[in-house]
Design an enzyme around this catalytic site. Structure first.
Site, short mmCIF file in Angstrom:
data_model
loop_
_atom_site.label_atom_id
_atom_site.label_comp_id
_atom_site.label_asym_id
_atom_site.label_seq_id
_atom_site.Cartn_x
_atom_site.Cartn_y
_atom_site.Cartn_z
N ASN A 10 0.83 -1.21 0.00
CA ASN A 10 0.00 0.00 0.00
C ASN A 10 0.85 1.25 0.00
OD1 ASN A 10 -2.39 -1.50 0.38
ND2 ASN A 10 -2.24 -1.39 2.61
N GLY A 38 1.45 -1.60 3.86
CA GLY A 38 0.83 -2.87 3.43
C GLY A 38 1.51 -3.97 4.22
N ASN A 42 5.48 -4.61 4.30
CA ASN A 42 6.21 -4.32 5.54
C ASN A 42 7.01 -5.56 5.99
OD1 ASN A 42 4.91 -1.85 5.53
ND2 ASN A 42 3.33 -2.47 6.99
N LEU A 220 0.43 -10.76 22.56
CA LEU A 220 -0.43 -10.10 23.55
C LEU A 220 -0.06 -8.62 23.69
CD1 LEU A 220 -0.34 -12.98 26.19
CD2 LEU A 220 -2.25 -12.42 24.68
N GLY A 221 0.44 -8.01 22.61
CA GLY A 221 0.78 -6.59 22.62
C GLY A 221 1.81 -6.28 23.68
N ALA A 248 2.40 -1.38 12.05
CA ALA A 248 3.33 -2.37 11.46
C ALA A 248 4.23 -3.09 12.48
CB ALA A 248 4.18 -1.73 10.36
N ALA A 249 3.97 -2.90 13.78
CA ALA A 249 4.76 -3.64 14.77
C ALA A 249 4.53 -5.15 14.60
CB ALA A 249 4.39 -3.20 16.18
N GLY A 250 3.28 -5.52 14.32
CA GLY A 250 2.97 -6.95 14.10
C GLY A 250 3.69 -7.48 12.86
N ASP A 251 3.82 -6.65 11.85
CA ASP A 251 4.53 -7.08 10.63
C ASP A 251 6.00 -7.32 10.94
OD1 ASP A 251 2.12 -6.68 9.30
OD2 ASP A 251 2.61 -4.59 8.85
N ARG A 284 9.57 4.12 15.95
CA ARG A 284 9.70 5.06 14.82
C ARG A 284 8.35 5.27 14.15
NH1 ARG A 284 14.96 2.41 13.94
NH2 ARG A 284 14.07 0.83 12.56
O1 RIB Z 1 0.16 -3.57 9.48
C1 RIB Z 1 0.25 -2.22 9.13
C2 RIB Z 1 -0.23 -2.01 7.73
O2 RIB Z 1 -1.62 -2.25 7.66
C3 RIB Z 1 -0.05 -0.61 7.21
O3 RIB Z 1 1.19 -0.41 6.61
C4 RIB Z 1 -1.22 -0.43 6.26
O4 RIB Z 1 -0.85 -0.33 4.93
C5 RIB Z 1 -2.12 -1.63 6.51
O5 RIB Z 1 -2.03 -2.53 5.50
#
Ligand code: RIB
Length: 305
Positions: A10, A38, A42, A220-221, A248-251, A284
């Site tokens: 994205n 996205g 990410n 669990l965050g 995007a922390a999960g990514d 960040r």
């Molecule tokens: O996980 C975060 C992402 O979710 C963001 O970068 C956004 O694009 C959505 O897809």
């Protein structure tokens, strides 16, 4: 050691606000950024920065955002040779608000991401030949994800499945997952209750294992991460950082986990990699700029061992 990421890309339009807006409310924001995001992208950028040769399979539209995200992500050394320029759909967009507590809301306009089909699965399958891990998320059609997961299974490639954003999944899906990595709300959608602590997470993990998942990893965050499979289980407490933006922390978590798995690290260590990567991402602003680098991950793990 290579990783294939099949998923979304994205352009993220992010506003920083004092608090998340209520219905009908107009708010004055403090700043605004436009950066690639996205979940798939990410994860690919983070995996690459953490040291894995990474191929991204997905779609952008033939438009300005598409050109810009590919240019910036290409500079991160992610292999974009399997990204299709879709003549019929626009590049995916995310409209994001981040408040002073680092919490966020995200609206996605899927565009080309939701057009992924068998042709994209075939490209992913082709480049999986020498891969160790396939990373999947749910911002692209479920059918395509499951077909990509089947292709990975046939090739002996491990599947790290991030059920985000969560939707109820068919039983066959769970059998394709070597790893599932839901957060609390995604766990609730998939098993029917929200885990508040390690004990709840263990109950949820057992339900995932009973459905055929190899290893369940419940995020669990700020409370930490619980993991369990048939042989072992454990809990990784959160790394201590000062979060400013949790997008995007999960990514980043998934990428840390996947890179460690691709390098053959033991499960407990791989979950630490995920937790440290996720923690760094919260320090960040933005999605792509926040993705962790290997040297800072090593440093954080060493400091807080
Ligand atoms: O996980 C975060 C992402 O979710 C963001 O970068 C956004 O694009 C959505 O897809």
């Amino acid at each position: 050691m290579s990783i294939v990421v099949f998923g979304s890309i994205n352009m993220d339009l992010t506003a920083y606000v004092p608090k998340l807006p209520q219905p009908g409310e107009t708010l004055q924001g403090s700043s605004y950024i436009t950066v690639p995001g996205g979940k798939g992208n990410n994860q690919a950028v983070a995996a690459c920065r953490l040291g894995a040769p990474t191929k991204f399979v997905g779609r952008v539209g033939i438009d300005g955002f598409g050109e810009e995200v590919l240019k910036i992500v290409g500079e991160q050394k992610v292999d974009l040779s399997q990204v299709m320029k879709d003549p019929e759909h626009g590049t995916g967009i995310a409209v994001i608000c981040v408040d002073q507590n680092a919490e966020n809301t995200i609206i996605i306009i899927s565009g080309a991401n939701f057009a992924l089909d068998d042709s994209d699965v075939a490209r992913a399958s082709k480049v999986m030949t020498d891969a160790k891990v396939l990373m999947l998320q749910l911002e692209v059609p479920l059918d395509a994800c499951l077909k990509a997961a089947k292709a990975a299974k046939e090739k002996g490639v491990k599947v790290v499945f991030d059920p985000a954003p969560a939707v109820p999944l068919p039983d066959e899906a769970f059998k394709l997952m070597d790893f599932i990595t839901p957060n609390e709300t995604e766990t609730e959608i998939l098993v029917g209750f929200k885990p508040e602590n390690a004990e709840d997470a263990s109950k949820a993990a057992k339900l995932f294992l009973a459905k055929g998942v190899g290893t369940a990893i419940i995020k669990l965050g700020a409370k930490g991460v619980y993991y369990e499979n048939e042989k072992e289980s454990g809990f990784v407490p959160p790394y201590k950082v000062t979060p400013i933006d949790t997008v995007a922390a999960g990514d980043a978590f998934n990428a840390g986990l996947a890179v460690a798995i691709s390098e053959g690290k033991p499960l407990a260590e791989a979950v630490h990699w995920g937790a440290a990567a996720g923690a760094i991402a919260t320090t960040r602003k933005g999605a792509l700029p926040a993705m962790p680098h290997r040297d800072e991950l090593m440093q954080l793990m060493k400091e807080q061992a």
